[in-house]
Design a protein around this motif. Structure first.
Motif, mmCIF file in Angstrom:
data_model
loop_
_atom_site.group_PDB
_atom_site.id
_atom_site.type_symbol
_atom_site.label_atom_id
_atom_site.label_comp_id
_atom_site.label_asym_id
_atom_site.label_seq_id
_atom_site.Cartn_x
_atom_site.Cartn_y
_atom_site.Cartn_z
ATOM 1 N N SER A 38 -16.350 8.071 2.465
ATOM 2 C CA SER A 38 -17.640 7.846 1.858
ATOM 3 C C SER A 38 -17.688 7.429 0.346
ATOM 4 C CB SER A 38 -18.120 9.365 1.717
ATOM 5 O OG SER A 38 -17.155 10.376 1.092
ATOM 6 N N CYS A 39 -16.400 7.508 -0.235
ATOM 7 C CA CYS A 39 -16.341 7.090 -1.395
ATOM 8 C C CYS A 39 -15.465 5.934 -1.793
ATOM 9 C CB CYS A 39 -16.044 8.260 -2.524
ATOM 10 S SG CYS A 39 -14.547 9.187 -2.206
ATOM 11 N N CYS A 40 -14.704 5.545 -0.725
ATOM 12 C CA CYS A 40 -13.991 4.593 -0.729
ATOM 13 C C CYS A 40 -14.201 3.031 -0.504
ATOM 14 C CB CYS A 40 -12.301 4.627 -0.138
ATOM 15 S SG CYS A 40 -11.194 6.148 -1.037
ATOM 16 N N ILE A 41 -15.432 3.064 0.289
ATOM 17 C CA ILE A 41 -16.217 1.795 0.620
ATOM 18 C C ILE A 41 -17.184 1.692 -0.398
ATOM 19 C CG2 ILE A 41 -16.919 0.464 2.573
ATOM 20 C CD1 ILE A 41 -15.523 2.543 4.357
ATOM 21 N N ASN A 42 -17.539 0.573 -0.777
ATOM 22 C CA ASN A 42 -18.592 0.133 -1.478
ATOM 23 C C ASN A 42 -19.634 -0.503 -0.506
ATOM 24 O OD1 ASN A 42 -21.040 -0.709 -2.845
ATOM 25 N ND2 ASN A 42 -19.799 -2.318 -3.952
ATOM 26 N N LYS A 43 -20.611 0.568 0.266
ATOM 27 C CA LYS A 43 -21.441 0.123 1.445
ATOM 28 C C LYS A 43 -22.659 -0.650 0.964
ATOM 29 C CE LYS A 43 -20.121 4.328 4.092
ATOM 30 N NZ LYS A 43 -19.249 4.660 3.059
ATOM 31 N N LYS A 99 -23.035 18.273 -3.492
ATOM 32 C CA LYS A 99 -22.030 19.139 -2.738
ATOM 33 C C LYS A 99 -20.929 18.365 -2.244
ATOM 34 C CE LYS A 99 -25.405 20.679 0.308
ATOM 35 N NZ LYS A 99 -25.722 21.342 1.399
ATOM 36 N N GLY A 100 -20.936 17.197 -2.041
ATOM 37 C CA GLY A 100 -19.797 16.424 -1.609
ATOM 38 C C GLY A 100 -18.477 16.561 -2.319
ATOM 39 N N TYR A 101 -18.622 16.634 -3.950
ATOM 40 C CA TYR A 101 -17.892 16.858 -4.492
ATOM 41 C C TYR A 101 -16.590 17.594 -4.263
ATOM 42 C CZ TYR A 101 -19.719 13.383 -7.947
ATOM 43 O OH TYR A 101 -20.259 12.190 -8.233
ATOM 44 N N THR A 102 -17.033 18.842 -3.640
ATOM 45 C CA THR A 102 -16.341 20.052 -3.267
ATOM 46 C C THR A 102 -15.318 19.473 -2.140
ATOM 47 O OG1 THR A 102 -18.083 21.684 -3.798
ATOM 48 C CG2 THR A 102 -16.078 22.436 -2.390
ATOM 49 N N LYS A 103 -15.723 18.791 -1.253
ATOM 50 C CA LYS A 103 -15.000 18.357 -0.254
ATOM 51 C C LYS A 103 -14.231 17.175 -0.756
ATOM 52 C CE LYS A 103 -17.493 16.886 3.490
ATOM 53 N NZ LYS A 103 -18.244 15.980 4.264
ATOM 54 N N VAL A 104 -14.421 16.284 -1.685
ATOM 55 C CA VAL A 104 -13.581 15.472 -2.149
ATOM 56 C C VAL A 104 -12.316 16.168 -2.915
ATOM 57 C CG1 VAL A 104 -13.257 13.739 -3.840
ATOM 58 C CG2 VAL A 104 -15.288 13.552 -2.216
ATOM 59 N N VAL A 105 -12.617 16.938 -3.876
ATOM 60 C CA VAL A 105 -11.716 17.574 -4.437
ATOM 61 C C VAL A 105 -10.912 18.465 -3.576
ATOM 62 C CG1 VAL A 105 -11.343 19.616 -6.266
ATOM 63 C CG2 VAL A 105 -13.087 18.067 -6.575
ATOM 64 N N ILE A 119 0.570 -1.064 -0.095
ATOM 65 C CA ILE A 119 0.195 -0.158 0.114
ATOM 66 C C ILE A 119 0.886 1.203 0.108
ATOM 67 C CG2 ILE A 119 -1.770 1.213 1.513
ATOM 68 C CD1 ILE A 119 -2.806 -1.536 2.201
ATOM 69 N N PRO A 120 0.785 2.259 -1.035
ATOM 70 C CA PRO A 120 1.503 3.235 -1.027
ATOM 71 C C PRO A 120 1.138 4.497 -0.026
ATOM 72 C CG PRO A 120 -0.247 3.701 -2.614
ATOM 73 C CD PRO A 120 -0.351 2.128 -2.101
ATOM 74 N N PRO A 121 2.325 5.264 0.351
ATOM 75 C CA PRO A 121 1.846 6.412 1.322
ATOM 76 C C PRO A 121 0.651 6.962 1.052
ATOM 77 C CG PRO A 121 4.293 6.403 0.778
ATOM 78 C CD PRO A 121 3.459 5.390 -0.226
ATOM 79 N N TYR A 122 -0.083 7.253 1.930
ATOM 80 C CA TYR A 122 -1.680 8.007 1.743
ATOM 81 C C TYR A 122 -2.039 8.885 2.785
ATOM 82 C CZ TYR A 122 -3.584 4.476 4.909
ATOM 83 O OH TYR A 122 -3.935 3.698 6.003
ATOM 84 N N ALA A 123 -2.620 10.126 2.502
ATOM 85 C CA ALA A 123 -3.344 10.741 3.337
ATOM 86 C C ALA A 123 -4.812 10.388 3.468
ATOM 87 C CB ALA A 123 -3.523 12.234 2.669
ATOM 88 N N ILE A 124 -5.521 10.893 4.624
ATOM 89 C CA ILE A 124 -6.807 10.303 5.097
ATOM 90 C C ILE A 124 -7.516 11.501 5.367
ATOM 91 C CG2 ILE A 124 -6.287 9.842 7.495
ATOM 92 C CD1 ILE A 124 -7.766 6.888 6.760
ATOM 93 N N LEU A 125 -8.843 11.363 5.103
ATOM 94 C CA LEU A 125 -9.695 12.637 5.433
ATOM 95 C C LEU A 125 -10.664 11.971 6.831
ATOM 96 C CD1 LEU A 125 -10.938 15.343 4.814
ATOM 97 C CD2 LEU A 125 -12.755 13.841 3.337
ATOM 98 N N SER A 126 -10.794 12.982 7.631
ATOM 99 C CA SER A 126 -11.746 12.777 8.825
ATOM 100 C C SER A 126 -12.718 13.963 8.494
ATOM 101 C CB SER A 126 -11.000 12.827 9.888
ATOM 102 O OG SER A 126 -12.051 12.857 11.193
ATOM 103 N N HIS A 127 -13.957 13.516 8.473
ATOM 104 C CA HIS A 127 -14.916 14.612 8.542
ATOM 105 C C HIS A 127 -16.342 14.030 9.207
ATOM 106 C CE1 HIS A 127 -17.313 12.627 4.954
ATOM 107 N NE2 HIS A 127 -16.127 11.922 5.196
ATOM 108 N N THR A 128 -17.400 14.948 9.165
ATOM 109 C CA THR A 128 -18.779 14.723 9.662
ATOM 110 C C THR A 128 -19.645 14.881 8.459
ATOM 111 O OG1 THR A 128 -19.207 16.814 10.251
ATOM 112 C CG2 THR A 128 -18.502 15.328 12.012
ATOM 113 N N TRP A 129 -20.589 13.523 8.192
ATOM 114 C CA TRP A 129 -21.138 13.421 7.104
ATOM 115 C C TRP A 129 -22.266 14.622 6.981
ATOM 116 C CZ3 TRP A 129 -22.177 8.425 3.812
ATOM 117 C CH2 TRP A 129 -20.962 7.847 3.947
ATOM 118 N N GLU A 130 -22.152 15.054 5.822
ATOM 119 C CA GLU A 130 -23.340 15.977 5.584
ATOM 120 C C GLU A 130 -24.382 15.414 4.530
ATOM 121 O OE1 GLU A 130 -21.561 19.931 5.023
ATOM 122 O OE2 GLU A 130 -19.669 18.825 5.344
#
Length: 381
Positions: free
Chosen positions: A95-100, A71-77, A18-29
């Motif tokens: 939100s977008c890396c897990i197939n729920k 609206k979530g696209y802004t957060k992802v970008v 697995i390559p080095p990666y950043a990770i996002l923490s947020h509350t869902w809107e």
């Protein structure tokens, strides 16, 4: 795990290396970008041949394809921009890396979540309800009132990563976990030592294992989750246990299963150091983290040095919980006993709880709204 390419927004799965990666923490809107949504971008990304995508590119593509511009696209970008500026090619966003839609994949992700955050090089915390106009330590700042500090899942996201940077609603950096550690400690009731040991220059020394089960439960006592079962599931990584999520089982049952798993790997009797607002007799296990809200100063038990030759382990089987505790009769000719937990509070007091022996020889928690603090250690039996 799946990671999102910070330039193309294409998702790629990594099983090893697995390559080095950043990770996002947020509350869902509202209008979060899902795994299915991000798959739509793959068509656009292919036409760019690896070139960097902008929000305007995404918006134009979605409109031409008659797909919703969430609206979530802004957060992802914006998260990808921050990662890219720090030379990260990959980022993980729940939100977008897990197939729920896949229950098996969701279960794996829930059990691996703490590890995902722990293995990330850096975590970006996006606070949609915070303005960076005032410094977070300013009493009028809305930092300490952010929803992020009230959610169950964000507790592990605060504790697990090596480095954390906080961003306000406009994606302006407002501080780090290290620079704001004293304020975060006040807001969360987590001892500042936890964050000081998570020193950016010596993070390997960090560990929350020295903190008792009761203390760690107290950190989650006032946090909420959308689904009641998540009150338990969001704590699995903090206690180093795994279990299958069963949505629909109810919060009480999920939390009961969590405590059973903790008992299988820990001999810390502070798991019984809870109080209930309901004064009726009940079992020895709590029903939610909220019942540990006053347990933040309870240290881990020291069974090995106090029980002598008595067994210190305890276990579950089809007859219930089996445990060895020193008992002292509460009153002459009474079926109520004081059970010593071998736990001390920060001021040195020893904790015990009331148990009542039932007619069939079992014990239940009596006066569950009360714990007893005593100056002397339990008697040696």
């Amino acid at each position: 795990m799946r990671l999102l390419n910070t330039k193309t927004l294409r998702v790629q799965e990594f099983l090893t290396k697995i390559p080095p990666y950043a990770i996002l923490s947020h509350t869902w809107e509202n209008e979060e970008v899902t795994f299915q949504d991000i798959q739509n971008i793959a068509t656009l990304a292919a036409t760019f041949n690896g070139r960097q995508l902008s929000f305007n590119d995404i918006r134009a593509f979605l409109r031409s394809a008659q797909l919703p511009v969430k609206k979530g696209y802004t957060k992802v970008v914006q998260a990808c921009v921050r990662a890219r500026n720090s030379a990260f090619d990959w980022i993980w966003i729940d939100s977008c890396c897990i197939n729920k839609e896949s229950s098996a994949e969701l279960s794996e992700a829930i059990n691996s979540m703490y590890q995902y955050y722990e293995n990330a090089v850096v975590c970006y915390v996006y606070l949609f309800d915070v303005s960076g106009t005032l410094h977070p330590k300013n009493p009028k700042s809305d930092f300490r009132r952010s929803k992020w500090f009230t959610r169950g899942w964000t507790l592990q996201e605060l504790l697990a990563p090596r480095h954390i940077s906080f961003f306000d609603k406009d994606w302006t950096k407002i501080g780090t976990r290290w620079s704001l550690r004293d304020l975060i400690s006040v807001v969360t009731t987590i001892p500042i030592d936890v964050f000081e040991e998570r020193n950016p220059t010596a993070w390997e020394s960090f560990g929350i294992d020295k903190y008792s089960v009761a203390q760690k439960m107290s950190w989650a006592a006032d946090r909420q989750t959308t689904r009641p079962e998540d009150e338990a599931y969001c704590l699995m990584g903090i206690f180093g246990v795994s279990m299958s999520p069963i949505y629909g089982e109810g919060g009480d049952k999920a939390f009961m299963r969590l405590q059973q798993e903790i008992i299988r790997v820990s001999d810390d009797r502070s798991i019984f150091a809870w109080i209930s607002e309901d004064g009726r007799d009940r079992g020895l296990l709590a029903r939610s983290p909220y019942e540990f809200r006053y347990s933040g100063r309870v240290q881990a038990s020291k069974t090995g040095s106090t029980l002598g030759n008595s067994p210190s382990s305890y276990s579950f089987n089809n007859n219930g919980l089996h445990i060895h505790l020193p008992l002292e009769q509460y009153d002459f000719d009474s079926d109520v006993f004081l059970a010593y937990l071998h736990c001390q509070t920060n001021d040195g007091s020893y904790m015990s709880v009331y148990l009542r022996r039932t007619t069939d020889g079992y014990y239940v928690r009596n006066f569950p709204s009360t714990v007893v603090l005593q100056p002397a250690p339990p008697p040696s039996r």
